[in-house]
Design a protein around this motif. Structure first.
Motif, short mmCIF file in Angstrom:
data_model
loop_
_atom_site.label_atom_id
_atom_site.label_comp_id
_atom_site.label_asym_id
_atom_site.label_seq_id
_atom_site.Cartn_x
_atom_site.Cartn_y
_atom_site.Cartn_z
N THR A 31 24.66 1.52 -33.47
CA THR A 31 24.88 1.07 -34.85
C THR A 31 23.83 1.62 -35.82
OG1 THR A 31 23.57 -0.95 -34.58
CG2 THR A 31 25.93 -1.08 -34.02
N MET A 32 22.81 2.28 -35.30
CA MET A 32 21.75 2.81 -36.16
C MET A 32 22.23 4.06 -36.89
SD MET A 32 18.52 2.15 -33.54
CE MET A 32 17.74 3.62 -33.99
N ASP A 33 21.81 4.18 -38.15
CA ASP A 33 22.14 5.36 -38.96
C ASP A 33 20.91 6.24 -39.08
OD1 ASP A 33 24.77 4.53 -39.57
OD2 ASP A 33 23.98 3.17 -41.12
N PHE A 34 21.14 7.56 -39.02
CA PHE A 34 20.07 8.53 -39.17
C PHE A 34 20.44 9.45 -40.33
CE2 PHE A 34 20.11 7.17 -34.79
CZ PHE A 34 18.79 6.79 -34.61
N CYS A 35 19.59 9.48 -41.34
CA CYS A 35 19.88 10.21 -42.57
C CYS A 35 19.71 11.72 -42.42
CB CYS A 35 19.00 9.70 -43.70
SG CYS A 35 19.19 7.94 -43.98
N ASP A 36 18.68 12.15 -41.77
CA ASP A 36 18.36 13.57 -41.64
C ASP A 36 18.25 13.94 -40.17
OD1 ASP A 36 18.12 13.84 -44.42
OD2 ASP A 36 16.01 13.19 -44.35
N VAL A 37 18.26 15.23 -39.94
CA VAL A 37 17.95 15.73 -38.60
C VAL A 37 16.46 15.55 -38.40
CG1 VAL A 37 17.92 17.76 -37.11
CG2 VAL A 37 19.83 17.40 -38.68
N THR A 39 13.04 15.14 -35.48
CA THR A 39 12.53 15.48 -34.17
C THR A 39 11.83 14.26 -33.58
OG1 THR A 39 12.15 17.74 -34.91
CG2 THR A 39 11.01 17.04 -32.90
N ILE A 40 12.16 13.97 -32.34
CA ILE A 40 11.48 12.90 -31.61
C ILE A 40 10.31 13.54 -30.89
CG2 ILE A 40 11.68 11.18 -29.79
CD1 ILE A 40 14.67 11.06 -30.41
N HIS A 41 9.13 13.10 -31.19
CA HIS A 41 7.93 13.70 -30.62
C HIS A 41 7.59 13.04 -29.28
CE1 HIS A 41 7.29 16.05 -34.18
NE2 HIS A 41 7.54 14.97 -34.90
N LEU A 50 13.24 5.87 -31.46
CA LEU A 50 14.31 6.05 -32.44
C LEU A 50 14.13 5.17 -33.68
CD1 LEU A 50 17.45 6.13 -30.11
CD2 LEU A 50 16.27 8.06 -31.16
N PHE A 51 13.47 4.06 -33.54
CA PHE A 51 13.37 3.10 -34.65
C PHE A 51 12.78 3.69 -35.92
CE2 PHE A 51 13.18 -0.57 -31.36
CZ PHE A 51 14.53 -0.44 -31.13
N PRO A 52 11.64 4.41 -35.86
CA PRO A 52 11.09 4.93 -37.11
C PRO A 52 11.94 6.04 -37.72
CG PRO A 52 9.58 5.35 -35.28
CD PRO A 52 10.74 4.64 -34.74
N TYR A 125 6.41 -0.66 -24.29
CA TYR A 125 7.53 -1.30 -24.95
C TYR A 125 7.14 -2.47 -25.84
CZ TYR A 125 10.92 1.65 -22.79
OH TYR A 125 11.66 2.75 -22.45
N LEU A 126 5.96 -3.01 -25.69
CA LEU A 126 5.55 -4.14 -26.52
C LEU A 126 4.64 -3.74 -27.68
CD1 LEU A 126 5.01 -6.99 -23.91
CD2 LEU A 126 7.03 -6.46 -25.27
N MET A 127 4.10 -2.52 -27.65
CA MET A 127 3.26 -2.11 -28.78
C MET A 127 4.15 -1.60 -29.91
SD MET A 127 1.63 1.43 -27.28
CE MET A 127 0.80 1.99 -28.72
N PRO A 128 3.75 -1.80 -31.14
CA PRO A 128 4.56 -1.32 -32.26
C PRO A 128 4.64 0.21 -32.25
CG PRO A 128 2.62 -2.53 -33.04
CD PRO A 128 2.55 -2.49 -31.56
N THR A 129 5.79 0.72 -32.63
CA THR A 129 6.00 2.16 -32.66
C THR A 129 5.23 2.76 -33.82
OG1 THR A 129 8.20 1.83 -31.73
CG2 THR A 129 7.75 3.95 -32.73
N SER A 130 4.33 3.69 -33.50
CA SER A 130 3.51 4.29 -34.55
C SER A 130 3.54 5.81 -34.52
CB SER A 130 2.06 3.82 -34.39
OG SER A 130 1.54 4.30 -33.17
N GLY A 131 4.10 6.38 -33.46
CA GLY A 131 4.12 7.83 -33.34
C GLY A 131 2.83 8.39 -32.80
#
Length: 181
Positions: A31-37, A39-41, A50-52, A125-131
């Protein structure tokens, strides 16, 4: 010791719970929308990565992932903990010192492998996604490094493996000391 039928139910139960958990998280991810192409680092496409990248609201996905991670982590860790309470009480009832030592040696190998796997997976999995690069390191830790280390961890109690590791370490240290000269 559980009977074959009980063990079979435990295996089926774990498969069903894991399948339902994965299904729910996958359906929410669809159900998530992605606006642009983008890259997942990461070297693999894990759900927190995927969340950010999504331009839609991911609060439901984040909550569901957190709940499932806590449920699985808590559930399996509690099962392992209570199993080890029973194992330790049984080991302590062994009268010979060498028997207790061998039993604790086997348990320590398993606990090392479990701690490496669950520790890094829970943190990931429990730490916030920060990249950050820590996320990548934790992902590699629980999915690649721990399985690669398992044979070594479970071989620590083998005398030949200990002797070979000792010889390799001595050779390595000798190589280091000759390079410095």
């Amino acid at each position: 010791m559980p009977s074959f039928a009980e063990r079979k139910r435990l295996v089926w139960g774990s498969w069903v719970v894991a399948f339902l958990d994965a299904l729910i998280n996958i359906l929410l991810a669809l159900t998530m929308d992605f606006c642009d192409v983008q890259t997942i680092h990461h070297y693999s496409c894990e759900l927190p990565s995927l969340f950010p990248l999504s331009c839609s609201d991911v609060s439901t996905n984040t909550t569901m992932l957190l709940c499932s991670a806590l449920l699985h982590a808590t559930g399996t860790c509690l099962l392992i903990f209570f199993s080890y309470v029973r194992i330790v009480s049984t080991i302590l009832s062994i009268s010979s010192t060498s028997g207790r030592s061998k039993a604790f040696s086997t348990c320590s190998s398993h606990l090392t492998a479990v701690s490496l796997f669950y520790g890094s997976a829970i943190l990931r999995y429990l730490m916030p996604t920060s990249g950050s690069s820590l996320e990548l390191i934790l992902s590699i830790q629980y999915s690649v490094i721990t399985p690669l280390l398992n044979p070594l961890i479970y071989s620590w109690k083998n005398k030949e493996v200990k002797a070979a590791l000792r010889r390799m370490t001595i050779k390595y240290l000798q190589c280091l000391s000759t390079e410095e000269i």
